[in-house]
Design a protein around this motif. Sequence first.
Motif, short mmCIF file in Angstrom:
data_model
loop_
_atom_site.label_atom_id
_atom_site.label_comp_id
_atom_site.label_asym_id
_atom_site.label_seq_id
_atom_site.Cartn_x
_atom_site.Cartn_y
_atom_site.Cartn_z
N VAL A 1 0.84 -1.21 0.00
CA VAL A 1 0.00 0.00 0.00
C VAL A 1 0.87 1.25 0.00
N LEU A 2 1.93 1.24 0.83
CA LEU A 2 2.84 2.38 0.87
C LEU A 2 3.52 2.57 -0.48
N GLY A 3 3.89 1.45 -1.12
CA GLY A 3 4.50 1.54 -2.44
C GLY A 3 3.57 2.17 -3.46
N TYR B 1 -3.60 11.35 -8.05
CA TYR B 1 -4.34 10.54 -7.06
C TYR B 1 -4.13 11.08 -5.65
N LEU B 2 -2.97 11.65 -5.38
CA LEU B 2 -2.71 12.19 -4.05
C LEU B 2 -3.58 13.41 -3.76
N ASP C 1 -10.38 10.09 -8.13
CA ASP C 1 -11.13 8.83 -8.04
C ASP C 1 -11.26 8.34 -6.60
N ASP C 2 -11.37 9.30 -5.67
CA ASP C 2 -11.55 8.97 -4.24
C ASP C 2 -10.41 8.09 -3.73
N PHE C 3 -9.19 8.42 -4.15
CA PHE C 3 -8.02 7.62 -3.83
C PHE C 3 -7.78 7.52 -2.33
N HIS C 4 -7.97 8.60 -1.60
CA HIS C 4 -7.69 8.59 -0.16
C HIS C 4 -8.59 7.58 0.56
N SER C 5 -9.85 7.52 0.18
CA SER C 5 -10.76 6.55 0.81
C SER C 5 -10.35 5.12 0.48
N LYS C 6 -9.90 4.90 -0.75
CA LYS C 6 -9.46 3.56 -1.15
C LYS C 6 -8.25 3.12 -0.34
N ILE C 7 -7.31 4.02 -0.15
CA ILE C 7 -6.11 3.69 0.63
C ILE C 7 -6.49 3.45 2.09
N ALA C 8 -7.35 4.31 2.63
CA ALA C 8 -7.75 4.15 4.03
C ALA C 8 -8.50 2.84 4.22
N PHE C 9 -9.36 2.48 3.27
CA PHE C 9 -10.12 1.23 3.36
C PHE C 9 -9.18 0.03 3.27
N ALA C 10 -8.24 0.10 2.32
CA ALA C 10 -7.28 -1.01 2.16
C ALA C 10 -6.43 -1.17 3.42
N ASP C 11 -6.04 -0.06 4.01
CA ASP C 11 -5.18 -0.12 5.18
C ASP C 11 -5.95 -0.59 6.42
N ALA C 12 -7.20 -0.13 6.56
CA ALA C 12 -7.96 -0.44 7.77
C ALA C 12 -8.60 -1.82 7.73
N PHE C 13 -9.10 -2.24 6.57
CA PHE C 13 -9.89 -3.47 6.50
C PHE C 13 -9.27 -4.51 5.57
N ALA C 14 -8.94 -4.10 4.35
CA ALA C 14 -8.45 -5.07 3.37
C ALA C 14 -7.19 -5.76 3.86
#
Length: 647
Positions: free
Chosen positions: A115-117, A126-127, A131-144
């Motif tokens: 995810v960090l990569g 994206y930063l 495309d709602d990138f921040h929510s995707k990263i937060a979701f991947a980090d918190a749940f995925a």
Amino acid sequence: MENSAGKYEKTLTGGRILWKSMRLFLQIKGPLSLAAGVIGLPMAVLPLLLSRQLQRLTDALFMLMPGQGGEMRTVMTALLFLGAVFLLQLFWQLLEGYVRIQDMYRTQEAIKETVLGHVCTVHYSYLENRDDFHSKIAFADAFACQEVAMSIGGMFDVWYQLITFATVGFALWAIHPAFVLILVITGVPAAVLSFLQADETFRHRTKWSEEGHMAIHLYHLCTSTDHGIQELRHYELYDYLKAKWRAVADSYLYKKNKLVAKHVKANMAADFLRSAVYLILLLMTARMIYRNPALGLGIFTLVYTLSDRLQQTIGNILTEIMQFSTCLSYMKEFFSLENLERDEADGGEELLRGSEGSGMAKLPGAGMESEKAPADGDGAAGLSAENVCSAERCEVSAGDIKFDHVSFAYPGTEREALSDIHLTIRAGEKIAIVGDNGSGKSTFISLLTGIFSPNSGGVSIGGLSMETHKHMLRERISVIFQDFAHYEASIRENITVSDPGRVLSDEEILALARRIQVEDVIAEQPEGLDGMLGHMSEKGNTLSGGQWQKIALLRAVYRSRADIMILDEPTAALDPIAEAQLYRNFSQLTGNRTALLISHRLGITGLVDRILVFREGRIVEDGSHKELMARQGHYYAMYQAQAKWYQ
């Protein structure tokens, strides 16, 4: 510019996700984990051995009754063998649990690193939440992260469970086929329920993620000491923010708890159904023993233990399979990050790799001596009048900067931030970029540094396109962005991070600081260059805004190979005396480099060669201070508006 629906989009089918998951898991498994996986296959028959030995022990104990002819030696032998099997199973369970936890940690670490990569390599747009990138990263980090790790581990556990199912199921089938059928049928509802619950949880997590992130944001706003803490204290906003946090958190927790309560009730019903099965099977076994006493009392123990094991195994297999199918949603979210648009490969790097060993390929200006090189040895590379770049040879200075009819609109918007920018900046020129807020100044710098790519036209430096030689050309640019970084590290690291390969002694770094007159920041630190900065340092030592800006200036000058220096509002946090000092030392600061300075304060404009005046995404004026004042246009109005406050 391509978007995520273009050439970067790939279909993530279930099979492709499964293959990616298996590759990821195999990559992170250590030697002990692999060995445990091999050992686990024969260990899957231990439950059957344990149940069989319990049957023998029960029968042996029954035979000790008067008139049955049993022997204590038989009982002790059965008991010792049972103990050995039990200890072996216990050892295996402990090893399996340890390996599972280690695999979980390694998988989570690998996923977080991935995810960090992605955050570090995706296209910069994206930063800014394209495309709602921040929510995707937060979701991947918190749940995925957690779900993918658990699902991958469970996927391999299915093989172990299948062997146990086959051996235990065969033994129960030999006693009575109905036992196996009843256990399989009653195990399905619990597995289906687990699947439905996991799917519902995923849907609600995605639905409530924004609300959960808002609760976290409000909490950190109250506890952070980096930004806004004085305003919160002055306006006594804690009660207000705490009330907002409580409202959002209560709403989030109410919905979450309501879902959990619903699942608990359903699980209780499923558990009751599974527990009732034992009573049915034991009654059937008792009836069999009553009709045929020769079966022995041990068969009662055998059915009880095997039924429990088979029911657990069926539940585990079905649950793992269904949870994996549910986790496909999480995995798809995680693996879809691979398909996001990246910065294009650097054509210059490909050229260098193709010429490796020839002795001809060089980075721009590398190893070239400049006739204009400053005598103090600040490391600025020379400026060549000629740029030659071909498949056989690549020797290029930073050279002229050219914007060739460049237009640009930010992703998701139609309004152009820059429109038909066409100009050339000669090597070594000092340029001031001025204009109203939102006029396109920072966008101009973003295109020059390759953070964004033009929608039309092109940006080149020394004849090389920024689009295809991005990494190569960035080595020639030193930049202070308006929002520069504060690193939780020593002063030395805060300076040298711009050019880690360059090694200077303490005295050389201090001499560089004295040359641009920012040495006072270092001198004020008891430990000098080794003093740690930031709230997380041992002494909580941090700097004022102006001091951090001086460190950022020194960091920019430290970069030895830079032919171009970009300063975006370099005096925003400086006091008037420090600002005037920077203006006096502007030539020392920039040396022979091409310099571009963005500023709302027009005091420096008299020291530069040219002034570019931006307005509504266009360059409306271009000339020296004297020329633009004589025209009495937009620059003249801006300058007069500021000058009257100093009269």
